[in-house]
Design a protein around this motif. Sequence first.
Motif, PDB file in Angstrom:
ATOM      1  N   ALA A   5       0.916  -1.030  -0.140  1.00  0.00           N
ATOM      2  CA  ALA A   5      -0.052   0.144   0.015  1.00  0.00           C
ATOM      3  C   ALA A   5       0.674   1.359  -0.025  1.00  0.00           C
ATOM      4  O   ALA A   5       0.461   2.212  -0.947  1.00  0.00           O
ATOM      5  N   SER A   8       2.818   1.578  -3.382  1.00  0.00           N
ATOM      6  CA  SER A   8       1.800   1.923  -4.584  1.00  0.00           C
ATOM      7  C   SER A   8       1.324   3.339  -4.506  1.00  0.00           C
ATOM      8  O   SER A   8       1.288   4.275  -5.347  1.00  0.00           O
ATOM      9  N   ALA A   9       0.900   3.704  -3.084  1.00  0.00           N
ATOM     10  CA  ALA A   9       0.840   5.302  -2.834  1.00  0.00           C
ATOM     11  C   ALA A   9       2.054   6.141  -3.540  1.00  0.00           C
ATOM     12  O   ALA A   9       1.805   7.237  -4.126  1.00  0.00           O
ATOM     13  N   VAL A  38      -2.654   9.206  -6.698  1.00  0.00           N
ATOM     14  CA  VAL A  38      -2.707   8.173  -5.631  1.00  0.00           C
ATOM     15  C   VAL A  38      -3.811   7.238  -5.272  1.00  0.00           C
ATOM     16  O   VAL A  38      -3.565   5.949  -4.900  1.00  0.00           O
ATOM     17  N   LEU A  42      -3.676   2.972  -5.487  1.00  0.00           N
ATOM     18  CA  LEU A  42      -4.050   2.496  -4.546  1.00  0.00           C
ATOM     19  C   LEU A  42      -5.293   1.394  -4.790  1.00  0.00           C
ATOM     20  O   LEU A  42      -5.384   0.113  -4.404  1.00  0.00           O
ATOM     21  N   ALA A  64      -0.244  -1.160 -10.165  1.00  0.00           N
ATOM     22  CA  ALA A  64      -0.693  -0.030  -9.434  1.00  0.00           C
ATOM     23  C   ALA A  64      -0.181   1.093 -10.322  1.00  0.00           C
ATOM     24  O   ALA A  64      -1.091   2.261 -10.643  1.00  0.00           O
ATOM     25  N   SER A  68      -3.024   3.865 -12.170  1.00  0.00           N
ATOM     26  CA  SER A  68      -2.615   5.025 -12.067  1.00  0.00           C
ATOM     27  C   SER A  68      -2.506   5.989 -13.084  1.00  0.00           C
ATOM     28  O   SER A  68      -3.180   7.052 -13.272  1.00  0.00           O
TER      29      SER A  68
END
Length: 89
Positions: A5, A8-9, A38, A42, A64, A68
């Motif tokens: 997480a 990925s952010a 972001v 996620l 991710a 995105s």
Amino acid sequence: MLLEALGSAFVGLVLAWAAVHRLPHRLPARPLVLSTGVAGALFGAFLTHSALGSAGLLVTLVWALAVSAASLSLLLRPAERFRRRSATA
């Protein structure tokens, strides 16, 4: 899972930051672009983790990044030179 997480952010934030600096004239307000990057990353990590389980950090980060980028592409406005003008008669 926490590392996925956070990674990925971070990937989404970096991609959105690069898009803001590369294409500022074709994107809306900076906070919207950054939060979309972001959130898309996620969501991509969530989808990857749900579909593949614990597939690995690299696979999760790649997907991710892809989700995105797709989310950010929806925010792009057309360039001025490609806009069609209505013909007035």
